[in-house]
Scaffold this motif. Structure first.
Motif, short mmCIF file in Angstrom:
data_model
loop_
_atom_site.label_atom_id
_atom_site.label_comp_id
_atom_site.label_asym_id
_atom_site.label_seq_id
_atom_site.Cartn_x
_atom_site.Cartn_y
_atom_site.Cartn_z
N ILE A 198 -1.55 -1.90 6.88
CA ILE A 198 -2.62 -2.25 5.96
C ILE A 198 -3.93 -1.61 6.41
CG2 ILE A 198 -4.06 -4.17 5.12
CD1 ILE A 198 -1.47 -5.85 5.07
N ALA A 199 -4.22 -1.68 7.70
CA ALA A 199 -5.46 -1.10 8.22
C ALA A 199 -5.49 0.42 8.00
CB ALA A 199 -5.62 -1.42 9.70
N VAL A 200 -4.39 1.08 8.30
CA VAL A 200 -4.31 2.53 8.09
C VAL A 200 -4.44 2.85 6.61
CG1 VAL A 200 -2.79 4.54 8.25
CG2 VAL A 200 -3.03 3.01 10.20
N GLY A 201 -3.76 2.08 5.78
CA GLY A 201 -3.84 2.28 4.35
C GLY A 201 -5.25 2.09 3.82
N TYR A 202 -5.94 1.12 4.37
CA TYR A 202 -7.32 0.87 3.94
C TYR A 202 -8.20 2.07 4.28
CZ TYR A 202 -11.96 -1.09 3.59
OH TYR A 202 -13.27 -1.30 3.25
N VAL A 203 -8.09 2.57 5.51
CA VAL A 203 -8.91 3.72 5.93
C VAL A 203 -8.60 4.93 5.06
CG1 VAL A 203 -9.35 5.34 7.81
CG2 VAL A 203 -9.24 2.89 8.28
N SER A 228 -0.84 -1.90 -3.17
CA SER A 228 0.18 -1.96 -2.11
C SER A 228 0.15 -3.31 -1.40
CB SER A 228 -0.03 -0.84 -1.10
OG SER A 228 0.15 0.41 -1.71
N VAL A 229 -1.05 -3.78 -1.09
CA VAL A 229 -1.18 -5.08 -0.42
C VAL A 229 -0.63 -6.19 -1.32
CG1 VAL A 229 -2.84 -6.80 0.41
CG2 VAL A 229 -3.10 -4.40 1.06
N ASN A 230 -0.95 -6.12 -2.59
CA ASN A 230 -0.41 -7.12 -3.52
C ASN A 230 1.11 -7.05 -3.59
OD1 ASN A 230 -2.85 -8.30 -4.20
ND2 ASN A 230 -3.25 -6.84 -5.84
N ALA A 231 1.66 -5.84 -3.56
CA ALA A 231 3.12 -5.70 -3.58
C ALA A 231 3.73 -6.30 -2.32
CB ALA A 231 3.50 -4.22 -3.70
N ILE A 232 3.07 -6.11 -1.18
CA ILE A 232 3.56 -6.69 0.07
C ILE A 232 3.52 -8.21 -0.02
CG2 ILE A 232 3.01 -7.02 2.52
CD1 ILE A 232 2.09 -4.06 2.53
N ARG A 233 2.40 -8.76 -0.52
CA ARG A 233 2.27 -10.21 -0.63
C ARG A 233 3.32 -10.82 -1.54
NH1 ARG A 233 -2.91 -11.50 -2.92
NH2 ARG A 233 -2.26 -13.65 -2.65
N LYS A 234 3.79 -10.08 -2.52
CA LYS A 234 4.79 -10.59 -3.46
C LYS A 234 6.22 -10.34 -3.00
CE LYS A 234 1.73 -10.02 -7.42
NZ LYS A 234 1.48 -9.29 -8.66
N SER A 235 6.38 -9.61 -1.90
CA SER A 235 7.72 -9.23 -1.45
C SER A 235 8.47 -10.40 -0.82
CB SER A 235 7.64 -8.09 -0.43
OG SER A 235 7.10 -8.55 0.78
N ASP A 236 9.79 -10.34 -0.88
CA ASP A 236 10.63 -11.35 -0.25
C ASP A 236 10.43 -11.39 1.26
OD1 ASP A 236 11.69 -12.07 -2.70
OD2 ASP A 236 13.46 -10.77 -2.49
N GLU A 237 10.22 -10.22 1.85
CA GLU A 237 10.02 -10.15 3.30
C GLU A 237 8.77 -10.90 3.71
OE1 GLU A 237 10.56 -7.49 1.37
OE2 GLU A 237 12.46 -6.66 2.08
#
Length: 90
Positions: free
Chosen positions: A7-12, A28-37
């Motif tokens: 997330i940090a690298v993606g933000y930069v 991308s962050v929203n997709a991660i937050r919605k993921s099963d993992e």
């Protein structure tokens, strides 16, 4: 930990790419937050926290009959700092 680094690298990288890049990072962050993992990780963290709090409560309860409030608070502080080992279930 790896997710936070990503997330940090993606933000930069997103910030350098401008507004469109930033929006991609947010998506991308929203997709991660919605993921099963992510939901599985959150569930495991909640279970671990619950277990740790039960262990602390158990250890404090065992000591409560023999100690005053000051001693109980000091023991709780040490338990949360890992200075006193807790009983482990086999």
């Amino acid at each position: 930990m790896g997710i936070l680094l990503a997330i940090a690298v993606g933000y930069v990288l997103g910030a350098k790419a401008g507004e469109e890049g930033f929006e991609e990072v947010v998506d991308s962050v929203n997709a991660i937050r919605k993921s099963d993992e992510f939901h599985s990780l959150a569930k495991v963290l909640r279970a671990h926290t619950s277990h740790v709090l039960r262990e602390i409560a158990k250890a404090l309860d065992e000591e409560s009959e023999q100690a005053g409030m000051t001693e109980l608070l000091e023991r709780a502080r040490k338990l949360t700092q890992g200075l006193i080992p807790t009983a482990r279930a086999s």
